[in-house]
Scaffold this active site. Structure first.
Site, PDB file in Angstrom:
ATOM      1  N   LYS A   1      -8.247   0.165  -6.038  1.00 37.17           N
ATOM      2  CA  LYS A   1      -8.487   1.736  -5.649  1.00 37.17           C
ATOM      3  C   LYS A   1      -9.834   1.887  -5.867  1.00 37.17           C
ATOM      4  CE  LYS A   1      -6.600   4.485  -8.898  1.00 37.17           C
ATOM      5  NZ  LYS A   1      -5.828   5.539  -9.765  1.00 37.17           N
TER       6      LYS A   1
ATOM      7  N   HIS B   1      -9.812  20.208   0.018  1.00 37.66           N
ATOM      8  CA  HIS B   1      -9.532  20.137  -1.567  1.00 37.66           C
ATOM      9  C   HIS B   1     -10.586  19.265  -2.163  1.00 37.66           C
ATOM     10  CE1 HIS B   1      -7.187  16.584  -0.926  1.00 37.66           C
ATOM     11  NE2 HIS B   1      -7.267  16.440  -2.442  1.00 37.66           N
TER      12      HIS B   1
ATOM     13  N   HIS C   1     -12.285  15.076   4.776  1.00 35.91           N
ATOM     14  CA  HIS C   1     -12.841  14.865   3.433  1.00 35.91           C
ATOM     15  C   HIS C   1     -14.035  14.384   3.572  1.00 35.91           C
ATOM     16  CE1 HIS C   1      -9.102  16.478   1.953  1.00 35.91           C
ATOM     17  NE2 HIS C   1      -8.260  15.119   2.135  1.00 35.91           N
TER      18      HIS C   1
ATOM     19  N   ASP D   1      -6.708  11.864   9.009  1.00 33.68           N
ATOM     20  CA  ASP D   1      -6.173  12.425   7.575  1.00 33.68           C
ATOM     21  C   ASP D   1      -7.223  12.220   6.692  1.00 33.68           C
ATOM     22  OD1 ASP D   1      -4.236  12.990   5.508  1.00 33.68           O
ATOM     23  OD2 ASP D   1      -4.566  11.021   4.776  1.00 33.68           O
TER      24      ASP D   1
ATOM     25  N   GLU E   1      -7.321   3.675  -1.326  1.00 34.75           N
ATOM     26  CA  GLU E   1      -6.289   4.147  -2.047  1.00 34.75           C
ATOM     27  C   GLU E   1      -5.368   2.913  -2.518  1.00 34.75           C
ATOM     28  OE1 GLU E   1      -5.228   8.575  -1.614  1.00 34.75           O
ATOM     29  OE2 GLU E   1      -5.488   7.835   0.363  1.00 34.75           O
TER      30      GLU E   1
ATOM     31  N   LYS F   1      -4.957   2.895   2.897  1.00 31.74           N
ATOM     32  CA  LYS F   1      -4.170   3.057   2.150  1.00 31.74           C
ATOM     33  C   LYS F   1      -3.472   1.513   1.774  1.00 31.74           C
ATOM     34  CE  LYS F   1      -2.548   7.643   2.802  1.00 31.74           C
ATOM     35  NZ  LYS F   1      -3.040   8.389   1.859  1.00 31.74           N
TER      36      LYS F   1
END
Ligand code: BG6
Length: 464
Positions: free
Chosen positions: A334, A169, A231, A226, A207, A329
């Protein structure tokens, strides 16, 4: 390619469907870009029809709130007509019967855990998949190079390559796609977009979210699989590709594949990779427990929640330019951006004082921004250099990333999906690192949740 009129979502009761797919679809419908679509949800739960319709209604609410009258009507019509089917996709027969019953070309979205999707595809026989069917596979695609190859083989017995949509995505994010516009529609950039002028490229996705109840998936994956395997390698490829002749699926995806084939993470992995996981800390005023104490986590797996790697692209344009990819994470700040650091000027004329810092171009992926750090003459002593930033805030796209992805699926354009050979290459790039980490060849570091990650740096990825 014909436009598909039926979208069948397998895993209709799952989290991905409610949180991302349906809201993405809603914007597409509300903007009139999915006219006349029929939506069918299928799941293993024995849901009454109304429960599914409620779910669709809730997920459509945001888009309905801002849609014009035509958009509201289109959303209401789709909600009204949508159907739910209880289905065990791993049993021999039910999925094939449903496909036969639905008639016409159908896009089948496997919003299921990878091993379930894989099993469902293995059970399907070529004759059971009507012509024109499109198969939409979520990430992770396989669990390694060999298993991705195996899955590709299975899918290709069912439909041709251009009917397989391997979803990433990030390729539907407006700023990620803007890398192409920025690079190839502006003449000032491309002449300096190479090893002669660029010292380093960082692609950072830090993140502030922690595990968020996703242990079942995440604890078996970790940050490298992940985020980086999918990505961030895709973003890297767009940053590094040769100018394609067209932004068509063949030219663009050929260029992406060529970059990935030239890419590798080189040993020794203690120098080219880092891994770490978070310990207890405070995040946005919330207390976050040690990662290993989160529900569903198996400490024995040594899953990393932060991964950082140096990728080398061994071709004429990029030889020896480090591409640093990092994602973590539960970080305090951010930070989602690609940062290009240019080389210093060959000679700073004598007489200038102050900092002489390299130019940096930052492409922010939410908020969507473009920033260029430049040195200019400052106030006061005019030969004292001052750092300033040219900033452009980009307007948000009409569609959500999953809306972009679904539009490609429904119109039969695989441009924004990952091609089979590329999916295998992405695993090939990270597999040696996964093996080295499994042998504990690289220490698993720790960082407190809410901080900026472990001390130290890899290829100075953590400097600013
Ligand atoms: C997903 C990852 O693919 O992407 C998540 O599994 C991550 O761990 C997410 O949080 C980030 O994407 P976005 O679009 O939410 O920024």
């Amino acid at each position: 390619q014909t436009t598909v009129k039926t979208l069948l979502i397998l895993g209709a009761s799952g989290d991905l469907t409610g949180r991302l797919l349906l809201p993405g679809l809603a914007r597409l419908v509300a903007t009139g870009r999915a006219g006349g679509l029929r939506l069918v949800g299928a799941g293993s739960d024995p849901w009454p029809q109304e429960q599914w319709q409620d779910r669709v209604h809730t997920a459509f609410a945001d888009a309905a709130g801002t849609a014009d009258d035509a958009g509201k009507q289109a959303l209401a019509a789709l909600e009204e007509a949508t159907a739910y089917r209880q289905l065990d996709v791993t049993a021999d027969g039910p999925l094939a019967s449903l496909l036969a019953e639905l008639e016409g070309p159908v896009a089948v979205y496997f919003a299921l855990p990878p091993h379930v999707s894989q099993k469902a595809c293995e059970i399907l026989q070529p004759g059971q998949v009507p012509a024109g069917t499109r198969l939409v596979m979520e990430k992770p695609f396989g669990s390694g190079e060999e298993s991705a190859r195996e899955l590709n083989r299975t899918l290709l017995t069912l439909v041709p390559e251009d009917h397989i949509h391997r979803v990433d995505h990030f390729l539907g994010k407006a700023t990620v796609l803007n890398i192409l516009g920025l690079r190839f529609a502006n003449n000032f950039l491309e002449p300096v977009w190479n090893r002669g002028h660029i010292a380093k490229v960082e692609i950072i996705f830090d993140e502030d979210l922690a595990l968020e109840g996703r242990a079942r998936y995440y604890d078996g994956a970790g940050a490298l699989r992940d985020m980086i395997q999918s990505h961030l390698l895709q973003i890297m490829a767009l940053m590094a590709i040769e100018p394609p002749a067209t932004i068509g699926e063949r030219d663009l995806r050929d260029a992406v594949a060529a970059v990935l084939r030239a890419s590798s993470i080189k040993a020794p992995y203690q120098a080219s990779t880092r891994r770490a996981r978070y310990t207890a800390g405070s995040l946005d005023g919330r207390t976050v427990p040690d990662y290993v104490k989160e529900q569903g986590v198996d400490p024995g797996r040594n899953t990393e929640t932060l991964a950082e790697v140096r990728v080398d692209i061994d071709n004429w344009r990029w030889k020896d330019v480090p591409f640093i990819l990092r994602s973590g994470k539960a970080l305090g700040e951010k930070r989602k951006e690609a940062v290009v650091t240019f080389r210093p000027v060959p000679h700073l004329p004598g007489g200038f004082t102050g900092i002489d810092a390299p130019n940096k171009l930052r492409i922010g992926f939410g908020p969507d921004t473009l920033e260029l750090d430049v040195d200019v003459n400052g106030p006061g002593d005019i030969f004292r250099l001052d750092r300033t930033t040219l900033l452009a805030e980009l307007s948000a796209s009409e569609l959500l990333p999953y809306g972009e992805v679904l539009e490609g699926v429904l119109t039969g354009d695989p441009l924004l999906s990952v091609r089979g050979d590329t999916a295998e290459e992405c695993w090939r790039v990270i597999e040696p690192v996964l093996e080295a980490w499994a042998r504990n060849a690289v220490p698993l570091e720790e960082y407190d949740a809410g901080t900026s990650g472990p001390e130290g740096r890899l290829g100075s990825a953590r400097t600013d």
